[in-house]
Design a protein around this motif. Structure first.
Motif, mmCIF file in Angstrom:
data_model
loop_
_atom_site.group_PDB
_atom_site.id
_atom_site.type_symbol
_atom_site.label_atom_id
_atom_site.label_comp_id
_atom_site.label_asym_id
_atom_site.label_seq_id
_atom_site.Cartn_x
_atom_site.Cartn_y
_atom_site.Cartn_z
ATOM 1 N N GLY A 159 0.799 -1.220 0.000
ATOM 2 C CA GLY A 159 0.000 0.000 0.000
ATOM 3 C C GLY A 159 0.829 1.266 0.000
ATOM 4 N N SER A 160 2.142 1.147 0.138
ATOM 5 C CA SER A 160 2.986 2.346 0.181
ATOM 6 C C SER A 160 3.133 3.008 -1.192
ATOM 7 N N VAL A 161 2.939 2.251 -2.256
ATOM 8 C CA VAL A 161 2.966 2.794 -3.610
ATOM 9 C C VAL A 161 1.610 2.447 -4.229
ATOM 10 N N PRO A 162 0.642 3.372 -4.149
ATOM 11 C CA PRO A 162 -0.729 3.055 -4.568
ATOM 12 C C PRO A 162 -0.847 2.458 -5.971
ATOM 13 N N ALA A 163 -0.029 2.895 -6.897
ATOM 14 C CA ALA A 163 -0.120 2.384 -8.270
ATOM 15 C C ALA A 163 0.289 0.915 -8.357
ATOM 16 N N LEU A 164 1.031 0.429 -7.373
ATOM 17 C CA LEU A 164 1.507 -0.952 -7.403
ATOM 18 C C LEU A 164 0.767 -1.869 -6.429
ATOM 19 N N THR A 165 -0.202 -1.328 -5.721
ATOM 20 C CA THR A 165 -0.936 -2.124 -4.736
ATOM 21 C C THR A 165 -1.632 -3.295 -5.419
ATOM 22 N N GLY A 166 -1.387 -4.489 -4.901
ATOM 23 C CA GLY A 166 -1.982 -5.698 -5.462
ATOM 24 C C GLY A 166 -1.237 -6.258 -6.656
ATOM 25 N N ILE A 167 -0.242 -5.552 -7.142
ATOM 26 C CA ILE A 167 0.528 -6.019 -8.304
ATOM 27 C C ILE A 167 1.833 -6.674 -7.853
ATOM 28 N N VAL A 168 2.490 -6.057 -6.873
ATOM 29 C CA VAL A 168 3.787 -6.530 -6.390
ATOM 30 C C VAL A 168 3.563 -7.508 -5.242
ATOM 31 N N ARG A 169 4.241 -8.653 -5.315
ATOM 32 C CA ARG A 169 4.130 -9.645 -4.249
ATOM 33 C C ARG A 169 4.814 -9.138 -2.982
ATOM 34 N N PRO A 170 4.206 -9.358 -1.832
ATOM 35 C CA PRO A 170 4.839 -8.928 -0.579
ATOM 36 C C PRO A 170 6.057 -9.783 -0.242
ATOM 37 N N TYR A 171 6.975 -9.183 0.499
ATOM 38 C CA TYR A 171 8.197 -9.863 0.933
ATOM 39 C C TYR A 171 8.448 -9.479 2.374
ATOM 40 N N ASP A 172 8.633 -10.461 3.238
ATOM 41 C CA ASP A 172 8.825 -10.168 4.653
ATOM 42 C C ASP A 172 10.270 -10.337 5.104
ATOM 43 N N GLY A 173 11.183 -10.506 4.164
ATOM 44 C CA GLY A 173 12.600 -10.631 4.499
ATOM 45 C C GLY A 173 13.255 -9.266 4.671
ATOM 46 N N GLU A 174 14.569 -9.286 4.750
ATOM 47 C CA GLU A 174 15.351 -8.070 4.945
ATOM 48 C C GLU A 174 15.867 -7.583 3.592
ATOM 49 N N ILE A 175 15.179 -6.590 3.011
ATOM 50 C CA ILE A 175 15.536 -6.104 1.675
ATOM 51 C C ILE A 175 16.921 -5.461 1.656
ATOM 52 N N MET A 176 17.223 -4.647 2.633
ATOM 53 C CA MET A 176 18.487 -3.917 2.610
ATOM 54 C C MET A 176 19.639 -4.727 3.208
ATOM 55 N N GLY A 177 19.392 -5.945 3.569
ATOM 56 C CA GLY A 177 20.447 -6.841 4.047
ATOM 57 C C GLY A 177 20.341 -8.165 3.322
ATOM 58 N N PRO A 178 20.595 -8.186 2.007
ATOM 59 C CA PRO A 178 20.336 -9.389 1.229
ATOM 60 C C PRO A 178 21.230 -10.574 1.563
ATOM 61 N N PHE A 179 22.241 -10.355 2.377
ATOM 62 C CA PHE A 179 23.131 -11.463 2.714
ATOM 63 C C PHE A 179 22.829 -12.054 4.072
ATOM 64 N N THR A 180 21.789 -11.577 4.725
ATOM 65 C CA THR A 180 21.485 -12.079 6.066
ATOM 66 C C THR A 180 20.753 -13.407 6.026
ATOM 67 N N ALA A 181 20.084 -13.707 4.946
ATOM 68 C CA ALA A 181 19.307 -14.939 4.868
ATOM 69 C C ALA A 181 20.206 -16.105 4.432
ATOM 70 N N ASP A 182 20.849 -16.742 5.406
ATOM 71 C CA ASP A 182 21.651 -17.941 5.155
ATOM 72 C C ASP A 182 22.785 -17.690 4.158
ATOM 73 N N PHE A 183 23.482 -16.603 4.302
ATOM 74 C CA PHE A 183 24.619 -16.289 3.433
ATOM 75 C C PHE A 183 25.770 -15.889 4.321
ATOM 76 N N SER A 184 26.770 -16.721 4.383
ATOM 77 C CA SER A 184 27.893 -16.419 5.265
ATOM 78 C C SER A 184 29.198 -16.834 4.641
ATOM 79 N N ILE A 185 30.263 -16.219 5.101
ATOM 80 C CA ILE A 185 31.593 -16.567 4.602
ATOM 81 C C ILE A 185 32.104 -17.818 5.302
ATOM 82 N N PHE A 186 31.779 -17.964 6.552
ATOM 83 C CA PHE A 186 32.280 -19.103 7.333
ATOM 84 C C PHE A 186 31.204 -20.115 7.610
#
Length: 186
Positions: A159-186
């Motif tokens: 709902g934050s971008v009215p023109a895209l409401t209902g078009i874009v699939r929701p995502y509950d992950g961390e958008i600005m931290g794309p390496f936090t979801a099971d991505f590690s060096i060690f």
């Protein structure tokens, strides 16, 4: 550094980030519509119906490393003074052309296409046409940045971008931290 070097840096950053945003915008649309190359076993192993950010979370760590290392190589290649000098160019902070990406001709392994003008369509273009094309590229990059962040905003806060409401699939992950979801060096 001089003002010219700073301006060269800023202009090059704007062009580069615009190019990345244009690729990201198209990539977002491709993944949002579940388009997959049928011969890509990794892509076809990812379930459909996911938000594009969830597709990144779902690919194997080795695929993420392949993407990151390819981008790292491109960064190394475009900043390499040996490669630039071999093509008669200078670094963008030393009087070179901002946005210039060197060819892959100096690589020992043949590469079928160069990233800049792979089909040599602008090789014989006039300087005026090239300047006009660069301005269009910069403006398209700016628009792609806005569009991509519109997609990301709507997927995170429906709902934050009215023109895209209902078009874009929701995502509950961390958008600005794309390496936090099971991505590690060690």
């Amino acid at each position: 550094e001089s003002n010219e070097a700073t301006i060269g840096f800023l202009r090059h950053a704007e062009i580069k980030h615009g190019r990345v945003a244009m690729a990201g915008f198209v990539g977002y649309i491709v993944h949002a519509n579940d388009i997959r190359f049928p011969f890509d076993k990794i892509a076809t192993s990812v379930p459909t119906g996911l938000a594009p950010q969830a597709v990144w979370d779902a690919i194997p760590e080795s695929a993420k490393w392949q993407i990151i290392l390819t981008i790292g190589f491109f960064e190394f290649w475009r900043e390499n003074s040996y490669v630039l000098e071999a093509e008669g160019e200078k670094h963008y902070m030393r009087g070179g052309k901002p946005g210039y990406f060197p060819t892959f001709d100096a690589l020992p392994h043949p590469v079928p296409f160069n990233l800049f003008d792979p089909f040599k369509l602008s090789k014989s273009a006039s300087p005026e046409k090239k300047a006009s094309g660069l301005l269009k590229e910069i403006n398209n990059g700016r628009l792609a940045m806005i569009g991509l962040f519109g997609f990301l905003s709507e997927s995170q806060v429906p709902g934050s971008v009215p023109a895209l409401t209902g078009i874009v699939r929701p995502y509950d992950g961390e958008i600005m931290g794309p390496f936090t979801a099971d991505f590690s060096i060690f």
